[in-house]
Write an enzyme that holds these catalytic residues in place. Structure first.
Site, PDB file in Angstrom:
ATOM      1  N   CYS A  40       0.880  -1.133   0.031  1.00  0.00           N
ATOM      2  CA  CYS A  40      -0.077   0.100  -0.081  1.00  0.00           C
ATOM      3  C   CYS A  40       0.934   1.318  -0.036  1.00  0.00           C
ATOM      4  O   CYS A  40       1.996   1.198   0.245  1.00  0.00           O
ATOM      5  CB  CYS A  40      -0.985   0.084   1.382  1.00  0.00           C
ATOM      6  N   CYS A  64      -0.103   4.270   1.926  1.00  0.00           N
ATOM      7  CA  CYS A  64      -0.241   5.003   3.014  1.00  0.00           C
ATOM      8  C   CYS A  64       0.653   5.266   3.981  1.00  0.00           C
ATOM      9  O   CYS A  64       0.767   6.114   4.615  1.00  0.00           O
ATOM     10  CB  CYS A  64      -1.797   4.828   3.696  1.00  0.00           C
ATOM     11  N   CYS A 117      -4.129   6.022   0.589  1.00  0.00           N
ATOM     12  CA  CYS A 117      -3.503   4.872   0.177  1.00  0.00           C
ATOM     13  C   CYS A 117      -3.487   4.888  -1.487  1.00  0.00           C
ATOM     14  O   CYS A 117      -3.272   4.128  -2.206  1.00  0.00           O
ATOM     15  CB  CYS A 117      -4.539   3.593   0.460  1.00  0.00           C
ATOM     16  N   LYS A 127     -12.163  -5.572   2.569  1.00  0.00           N
ATOM     17  CA  LYS A 127     -11.518  -4.665   3.683  1.00  0.00           C
ATOM     18  C   LYS A 127     -12.267  -3.559   3.902  1.00  0.00           C
ATOM     19  O   LYS A 127     -12.796  -2.579   3.091  1.00  0.00           O
ATOM     20  CB  LYS A 127     -10.095  -4.113   3.241  1.00  0.00           C
ATOM     21  N   ARG A 166      -2.690   2.572  13.106  1.00  0.00           N
ATOM     22  CA  ARG A 166      -2.383   3.737  12.559  1.00  0.00           C
ATOM     23  C   ARG A 166      -1.212   4.444  13.269  1.00  0.00           C
ATOM     24  O   ARG A 166      -0.570   5.246  12.689  1.00  0.00           O
ATOM     25  CB  ARG A 166      -3.499   4.715  12.330  1.00  0.00           C
ATOM     26  N   ARG A 193     -10.998   7.140   4.650  1.00  0.00           N
ATOM     27  CA  ARG A 193     -10.718   6.184   3.777  1.00  0.00           C
ATOM     28  C   ARG A 193     -12.146   5.402   3.252  1.00  0.00           C
ATOM     29  O   ARG A 193     -12.161   4.579   2.570  1.00  0.00           O
ATOM     30  CB  ARG A 193      -9.961   5.180   4.216  1.00  0.00           C
ATOM     31  N   GLU A 218     -16.659  -7.855  -4.298  1.00  0.00           N
ATOM     32  CA  GLU A 218     -15.415  -7.552  -4.140  1.00  0.00           C
ATOM     33  C   GLU A 218     -14.310  -8.610  -4.429  1.00  0.00           C
ATOM     34  O   GLU A 218     -13.420  -8.739  -5.213  1.00  0.00           O
ATOM     35  CB  GLU A 218     -15.105  -6.789  -3.057  1.00  0.00           C
ATOM     36  N   LYS A 226     -11.063  -8.332   6.212  1.00  0.00           N
ATOM     37  CA  LYS A 226     -10.209  -7.549   7.393  1.00  0.00           C
ATOM     38  C   LYS A 226     -11.526  -6.612   7.692  1.00  0.00           C
ATOM     39  O   LYS A 226     -12.071  -5.894   6.835  1.00  0.00           O
ATOM     40  CB  LYS A 226      -8.958  -7.014   6.750  1.00  0.00           C
ATOM     41  N   SER A 240      -5.616  -4.716  14.761  1.00  0.00           N
ATOM     42  CA  SER A 240      -5.030  -4.240  15.998  1.00  0.00           C
ATOM     43  C   SER A 240      -6.105  -3.774  17.008  1.00  0.00           C
ATOM     44  O   SER A 240      -5.758  -4.066  18.428  1.00  0.00           O
ATOM     45  CB  SER A 240      -4.178  -2.682  15.482  1.00  0.00           C
ATOM     46  N   TYR A 252      -1.635 -10.388  15.585  1.00  0.00           N
ATOM     47  CA  TYR A 252      -0.613 -10.024  16.689  1.00  0.00           C
ATOM     48  C   TYR A 252      -0.371 -10.893  17.790  1.00  0.00           C
ATOM     49  O   TYR A 252       0.441 -10.937  18.593  1.00  0.00           O
ATOM     50  CB  TYR A 252      -0.761  -8.574  17.270  1.00  0.00           C
TER      51      TYR A 252
HETATM   52 ZN   LIG Z   1      -3.337   1.945   2.898  1.00  0.00          ZN
END
Ligand SMILES: [Zn+2]
Length: 327
Positions: free
Chosen positions: A120, A122, A130, A199, A209, A221, A237, A252, A278, A317
């Site tokens: 990406c 971003c 992005c 997503k 972020r 976004r 999608e 996601k 996250s 994570y």
């Molecule tokens: Zn991005």
């Protein structure tokens, strides 16, 4: 046959019996461990919003990849924090960029660890969006087709650096097809694409972020990531990504979208990854730190739920902790 002939409790009586009839199995071999590699860093720097997750130097990322491998985790997912950002995000396709350098270093040290590179712009753009941004008075547009060219450059650079799987997360229309064509043109026909297909524009990305230093400087976004309310669109999608050449598809975040993990798995029969993001991680850590949840039990229950919903792969994570608990 009803009660009293049928008693479902019979098979719950002992640990051994429960194990024998367990339907869903969680294993370290299902996990992908995400890592944040920062340019110019020579130590670990804790990410406050994500206890247990650090910004890493390349050397620390190599060590972490080795630790993940030793725990049976087959893959890492790399995010980069570049030396400098610019309007275009040119650090993304720099052959000496942070992700490219980290990929080479990890593959040199641990050839059998799969390196997946997040693709990406971003983390590399000064505005944090992005893609290519066009400002027209009050109107800010992230330009779809102009972005594709930059994404394909990045994909080729990452694959040349040795990435085993390219994972585009930008949500531009047509990017999977454009990336597939660019990789093939460059002779990288064997490099798979794991597409962030469904997503969503989610509140659960908050801690990331901070970790990836990618908060948009203006706007949000929602003009490219999906509306959390839309399930059928998520299936569309995903099917488009498959038509364009995605090898693995992704949902996601994971927890608010378990229905879509199941639906997309059933409708597409594709290898499916779920990203336990996250915010989902930070909630468990915060509740555990406050003494409100048993971290180990809650984490394993969550990861089992994501697998039961239909995910083959879980990006999380929690990967290293969960792998230890499962040993
Ligand atoms: Zn991005």
């Amino acid at each position: 046959m009803p009660f009293p002939q049928t008693r479902l409790r019979r098979l719950r009586a002992t640990r051994a019996l429960r194990g024998l009839v367990r339907e869903t199995h969680l294993s370290a071999s299902d996990f992908v461990y995400p890592m944040f590699v920062a340019h110019g860093l020579d130590r670990r720097e804790p990410i406050a919003a994500m206890p247990g997750v650090d910004h890493l130097s390349i050397a620390h990322a190599v060590a972490e990849a080795g630790e993940a491998k030793a725990l049976g985790i087959p893959a890492v997912l790399l995010f980069g924090l570049p030396a400098a950002k610019d309007e275009e995000g040119s650090g993304a396709w720099d052959d000496e960029g942070i992700v490219q350098l980290a990929t080479r270093a990890i593959k040199d040290a641990h050839p059998d660890v799969l390196v997946i590179t997040d693709l990406c712009l971003c983390e590399y753009t000064s505005h944090g969006h992005c893609g290519v941004v066009r400002v027209d008075g009050d109107r800010v547009t992230v330009e779809n087709d102009a972005t594709l060219e930059l994404l394909t450059r990045t994909a080729v650079s990452q694959a040349r650096a040795g990435a085993d799987i390219i994972a585009p997360s930008d949500m531009m229309d047509g990017r999977v097809g454009a990336i597939r064509a660019a990789l093939d043109d460059d002779g990288l026909t064997e490099t798979p694409i794991m597409a962030y297909s469904a997503k969503f524009a989610s509140a659960f990305y908050g801690p990331f972020r901070e970790a990836a230093d990618s908060t948009p400087a203006f706007g949000d976004r929602r003009s490219y990531q999906m509306d959390p309310a839309n399930g059928s669109e998520a299936v569309r999608e995903t099917k488009l990504d498959i038509d364009e050449g995605a090898d693995i598809v992704m949902v996601k975040p994971a927890l608010p979208y378990l229905d879509l993990i199941r639906r997309i798995k059933d409708e597409t029969e594709m290898p499916l990854a779920a990203y336990n993001v996250s915010g989902e991680y930070a909630m468990v850590k915060a509740a555990a730190a406050a003494g409100r949840l048993d971290e180990q039990a809650a984490t394993l229950e969550i990861l089992t739920g994501i697998r039961r919903a239909g995910a083959d792969i879980i990006i999380t994570y929690h990967a290293k902790d969960a792998a230890k608990w499962l040993q």
